[in-house]
Design an enzyme around this catalytic site. Structure first.
Site, short mmCIF file in Angstrom:
data_model
loop_
_atom_site.label_atom_id
_atom_site.label_comp_id
_atom_site.label_asym_id
_atom_site.label_seq_id
_atom_site.Cartn_x
_atom_site.Cartn_y
_atom_site.Cartn_z
N ARG A 230 -7.65 -2.65 10.37
CA ARG A 230 -6.94 -1.91 9.33
C ARG A 230 -5.53 -1.67 9.83
O ARG A 230 -5.31 -1.50 11.04
CB ARG A 230 -7.62 -0.56 9.06
CG ARG A 230 -8.90 -0.62 8.25
CD ARG A 230 -8.63 -0.95 6.77
NE ARG A 230 -9.82 -0.95 5.96
CZ ARG A 230 -10.54 -2.05 5.67
NH1 ARG A 230 -10.19 -3.22 6.15
NH2 ARG A 230 -11.59 -1.96 4.88
N GLU A 259 -0.47 -0.92 2.28
CA GLU A 259 -0.79 -2.28 1.87
C GLU A 259 -0.52 -2.42 0.38
O GLU A 259 -1.21 -1.74 -0.39
CB GLU A 259 -2.26 -2.55 2.18
CG GLU A 259 -2.56 -3.97 2.54
CD GLU A 259 -3.85 -4.07 3.33
OE1 GLU A 259 -3.82 -4.38 4.53
OE2 GLU A 259 -4.90 -3.80 2.72
N HIS A 278 -4.04 -9.27 3.47
CA HIS A 278 -5.45 -8.85 3.64
C HIS A 278 -6.41 -9.92 3.10
O HIS A 278 -7.12 -9.71 2.11
CB HIS A 278 -5.68 -7.51 2.94
CG HIS A 278 -6.89 -6.77 3.43
ND1 HIS A 278 -6.96 -5.41 3.55
CD2 HIS A 278 -8.11 -7.22 3.84
CE1 HIS A 278 -8.15 -5.05 3.99
NE2 HIS A 278 -8.87 -6.13 4.17
#
Ligand code: 8YV
Length: 312
Positions: A230, A259, A278
């Protein structure tokens, strides 16, 4: 009567099809004022919206949450527990694809894939030049895995095929890791020895900024940092500073915090940094299996049955 379920973004077609017969799907407007909330019986958490108890309370008919993914750091699990709401998740389904991505990033940053591609297609590539873009050997080098859980162990298996020396750091040494010929190190020693450091820890208060200024300073100047965990496990300001000063050779990150990063974030302009949107679990096969488990957990929760995989 179909179950009334909420998602935080439109579902992909195969997942929409899985719930079509049993559920009416509502796409959340991402505010706690969405007028649909009091109708909702099940929450299919598709992206990573923050889900606190106050939001759960707005859904007075809510019976369960089902997260698409293994990381549930965006859902306040204690709040769900306190309200007796089961939370489903998808452990085991993302490991192979995420480990593949760790290796793809490791090789891309170590062997200058992105810089090479930009050069090969750019206006300056008119004559072959053997003196440019010399990368770091991957086979035979030392890999340090921080977080030897499910994903970390699959990364270790990939690394054996590259004849890498494998080090790992976990809260405690793990017998499963030793079976993979991985040797335990303190975080400090791992950072000092590794040529490639892969982060595969869950996001918890303990792992927030586990890599910051002091940790980056311990890494070799020739070493690379790879993050498939993360964004919050890496202090981005400290990383930017280390990359700008060439204190480490490069970083490759599948995840950031926030993000996405703001479009003008300086990390996006660093040549020695690769950032992906991601994509760790983003293969058709893995996403299909995740979708199946997410829907099965959701339907089990709605029917008051035990979920197949439950985070809380
Ligand atoms: C998913 C992930 O892409 O499983 C996880 O924790 O981060 C990824 O595999 C994500 O959860 C889907 O939104």
């Amino acid at each position: 009567m179909p179950y009334q379920i909420l998602t935080d973004s439109a579902l992909p077609p195969e997942m929409a099809e899985m719930v079509a017969d049993t559920c009416e799907v509502h796409v959340w407007d991402l505010t706690e004022e969405d007028p649909i909330l009091p109708e909702i019986e099940g929450f299919l958490v598709y992206g990573h919206p923050v889900v606190p108890g106050s939001l759960m309370d707005k859904m007075s008919r809510l019976r369960c949450l089902s997260n698409f993914g293994v990381g549930v750091d965006h859902i306040v699990l204690d709040d769900a527990k306190a309200r007796g709401l089961p939370v489903g998740y998808t452990p085991g389904f993302v490991d192979g694809a995420t480990a593949d991505m760790a290796f793809a990033l490791l090789m891309a940053i170590g062997r200058n894939l992105v810089q090479g591609w930009l050069h090969a297609r750019g206006p300056d590539y008119l004559v072959y030049d053997g003196n440019i873009l010399h990368g770091h050997e991957i086979y035979g080098s030392t890999l340090g895995i921080v977080g030897m859980g499910r994903v970390g162990r699959v990364v270790a298996r990939r690394a054996s095929g590259f004849d890498m020396k494998i080090l790992y750091h976990n809260r405690n040494p793990s017998p499963q890791a030793e079976e993979l010929n991985a040797s335990y190190r303190s975080l400090e020693n791992l950072l000092e020895e590794a040529d490639f450091v892969v982060l595969s820890v869950p996001m918890t208060p303990e792992t927030r900024h586990i890599i910051s200024e002091a940790e980056l300073a311990r890494m070799k100047q020739s070493a690379f940092l790879i993050n498939v965990a993360r964004g919050g496990v890496v202090d981005h300001e400290a990383l930017l500073d280390a990359l700008q000063r060439n204190q480490i050779a490069g970083a490759a990150m599948d995840v950031t915090e926030p993000e996405p990063l703001p479009r003008d974030h300086p990390l996006l302009r660093q040549d020695n940094c690769i950032i992906l949107p991601h994509l760790g679990s983003a293969t058709s096969q893995t996403r299909f299996q995740m979708a199946r488990r997410t829907v099965d957990n959701l339907l089990a929760g709605l029917r008051g049955e035990e979920m197949l995989s439950r985070a809380a």
